[in-house]
Design a protein around this motif. Sequence first.
Motif, mmCIF file in Angstrom:
data_model
loop_
_atom_site.group_PDB
_atom_site.id
_atom_site.type_symbol
_atom_site.label_atom_id
_atom_site.label_comp_id
_atom_site.label_asym_id
_atom_site.label_seq_id
_atom_site.Cartn_x
_atom_site.Cartn_y
_atom_site.Cartn_z
ATOM 1 N N GLY A 56 0.786 -1.231 0.000
ATOM 2 C CA GLY A 56 0.000 0.000 0.000
ATOM 3 C C GLY A 56 0.814 1.274 0.000
ATOM 4 O O GLY A 56 0.304 2.318 0.399
ATOM 5 N N PRO A 59 -1.484 4.382 -1.881
ATOM 6 C CA PRO A 59 -2.607 4.043 -0.997
ATOM 7 C C PRO A 59 -3.864 3.503 -1.672
ATOM 8 O O PRO A 59 -4.723 2.961 -0.976
ATOM 9 C CB PRO A 59 -2.917 5.378 -0.305
ATOM 10 C CG PRO A 59 -1.650 6.156 -0.370
ATOM 11 C CD PRO A 59 -1.048 5.780 -1.690
ATOM 12 N N TRP A 62 -3.755 -2.045 -2.044
ATOM 13 C CA TRP A 62 -3.151 -2.508 -0.798
ATOM 14 C C TRP A 62 -2.406 -3.838 -0.907
ATOM 15 O O TRP A 62 -2.015 -4.412 0.101
ATOM 16 C CB TRP A 62 -4.241 -2.646 0.271
ATOM 17 C CG TRP A 62 -4.706 -1.339 0.817
ATOM 18 C CD1 TRP A 62 -4.593 -0.096 0.246
ATOM 19 C CD2 TRP A 62 -5.371 -1.133 2.062
ATOM 20 N NE1 TRP A 62 -5.148 0.869 1.056
ATOM 21 C CE2 TRP A 62 -5.636 0.260 2.177
ATOM 22 C CE3 TRP A 62 -5.780 -1.972 3.088
ATOM 23 C CZ2 TRP A 62 -6.296 0.814 3.274
ATOM 24 C CZ3 TRP A 62 -6.430 -1.432 4.182
ATOM 25 C CH2 TRP A 62 -6.679 -0.042 4.277
ATOM 26 N N ASN A 115 -3.526 -7.597 -7.245
ATOM 27 C CA ASN A 115 -4.313 -6.469 -6.728
ATOM 28 C C ASN A 115 -5.725 -6.886 -6.334
ATOM 29 O O ASN A 115 -6.293 -6.373 -5.364
ATOM 30 C CB ASN A 115 -4.438 -5.355 -7.776
ATOM 31 C CG ASN A 115 -3.182 -4.530 -7.931
ATOM 32 O OD1 ASN A 115 -2.150 -4.844 -7.344
ATOM 33 N ND2 ASN A 115 -3.269 -3.473 -8.723
ATOM 34 N N TYR A 118 -6.949 -7.865 -2.691
ATOM 35 C CA TYR A 118 -6.797 -6.920 -1.574
ATOM 36 C C TYR A 118 -7.607 -5.662 -1.856
ATOM 37 O O TYR A 118 -7.970 -5.381 -3.006
ATOM 38 C CB TYR A 118 -5.310 -6.565 -1.390
ATOM 39 C CG TYR A 118 -4.449 -7.765 -1.124
ATOM 40 C CD1 TYR A 118 -4.265 -8.243 0.177
ATOM 41 C CD2 TYR A 118 -3.841 -8.452 -2.182
ATOM 42 C CE1 TYR A 118 -3.483 -9.365 0.421
ATOM 43 C CE2 TYR A 118 -3.064 -9.581 -1.945
ATOM 44 C CZ TYR A 118 -2.892 -10.030 -0.643
ATOM 45 O OH TYR A 118 -2.125 -11.133 -0.396
ATOM 46 N N HIS A 120 -8.769 -2.186 -2.978
ATOM 47 C CA HIS A 120 -8.180 -1.359 -4.026
ATOM 48 C C HIS A 120 -9.256 -0.503 -4.679
ATOM 49 O O HIS A 120 -10.442 -0.825 -4.642
ATOM 50 C CB HIS A 120 -7.512 -2.233 -5.096
ATOM 51 C CG HIS A 120 -8.454 -3.184 -5.781
ATOM 52 N ND1 HIS A 120 -8.833 -4.385 -5.221
ATOM 53 C CD2 HIS A 120 -9.109 -3.104 -6.975
ATOM 54 C CE1 HIS A 120 -9.656 -5.012 -6.043
ATOM 55 N NE2 HIS A 120 -9.858 -4.248 -7.110
ATOM 56 N N GLU A 285 -11.711 0.631 4.278
ATOM 57 C CA GLU A 285 -10.317 0.750 3.850
ATOM 58 C C GLU A 285 -10.083 2.047 3.094
ATOM 59 O O GLU A 285 -9.008 2.654 3.203
ATOM 60 C CB GLU A 285 -9.922 -0.451 2.976
ATOM 61 C CG GLU A 285 -9.838 -1.765 3.731
ATOM 62 C CD GLU A 285 -11.182 -2.488 3.823
ATOM 63 O OE1 GLU A 285 -12.223 -1.898 3.438
ATOM 64 O OE2 GLU A 285 -11.191 -3.656 4.275
ATOM 65 N N ALA A 289 -7.136 4.935 3.383
ATOM 66 C CA ALA A 289 -6.366 5.412 2.232
ATOM 67 C C ALA A 289 -6.533 6.926 2.057
ATOM 68 O O ALA A 289 -5.568 7.633 1.742
ATOM 69 C CB ALA A 289 -6.822 4.685 0.965
#
Length: 313
Positions: A56, A59, A62, A115, A118, A120, A285, A289
């Motif tokens: 990450g 950001p 991740w 990617n 996770y 994103h 999340e 970020a």
Amino acid sequence: MKLTTEIFEKTSRWIKRNARPLESALWSYHFEDNNADGVIKCIQAFQNEDGGFGHGIEPDFWSPHSSPMASWAAGQILRDIEAKPELNVVRKLVNYLEYTYIEEKKLWPSVMPSNNAYPHAPWWHWSENIQENWSYNPSAELAALLLHWSLGGGSTNEKGWETIKNAVAYLMEEDEMDRHEINNFQQLIKLMSKQETEFNSRINCTLKHTAEKVNSLAYKAAGKKKADWGLGYTAMPLDFVEYPEEPLSMKFGNLIDDNLDFYIEQISNEGIWDISWSWGQFENEFQIARNHWKGILAVKRYKILHAFGRLNV
């Protein structure tokens, strides 16, 4: 209009309380002690055993796994602190770029399948043929970084020059371009300025002509109406300019002063700026970020305000 000492101090406190240690170290480097050691220690936390970066550091995705795009984000920071090629973290990064280069395509992949596993942003989601959407972002800049830091020459250098040759040929055919890809080419120009003679002998276009093309695309891509700035991904003049002596700064003229005023007008009571985009997914999340991006934006914009004499500190 200048940014006051009071606001500067508020930003400094916010950064040290709320930003990532990496941005806090960058803040200290640029505005306090000019000591790169803290930045290097922080950035090493994002580097994997293979020399690439993940976890990450960019950001909006991740994945902990190494990727060229995350490594590009790290490369920008290492350049910002003028990291030398002998530095271990740089040597490992160069090695990673060497072995992840796709020979048949003369570039690095922009989005990785890992990617998807996770949190994103949707634009970082991998799918078949996704590379067509990214072209030479970030490969144009990665190639220049490879040449900038390579100590070995030989095949390492050739990978860089092959990519730059293809990237410049692509650039010259384009009538418009995404601002992030323009930024990649802008950094390529800056990195190649120290190798201009070799660039001119290897590439079917002089560095001066290449720079003129990039500046033309940047001027076209920038929003000229203040009312549009800060909305979504609308590019501002200062997305393409870092210093007042740059030719593009002169071309934008009064728009640069307007953009500097806009930065100062838009700063919050805490001394920071919010981002203008969202993921539309992974909401918890994304809020993390978003906070990371606030720190990144603060460092970037304060550097620009300082370069243009807008800090009253």
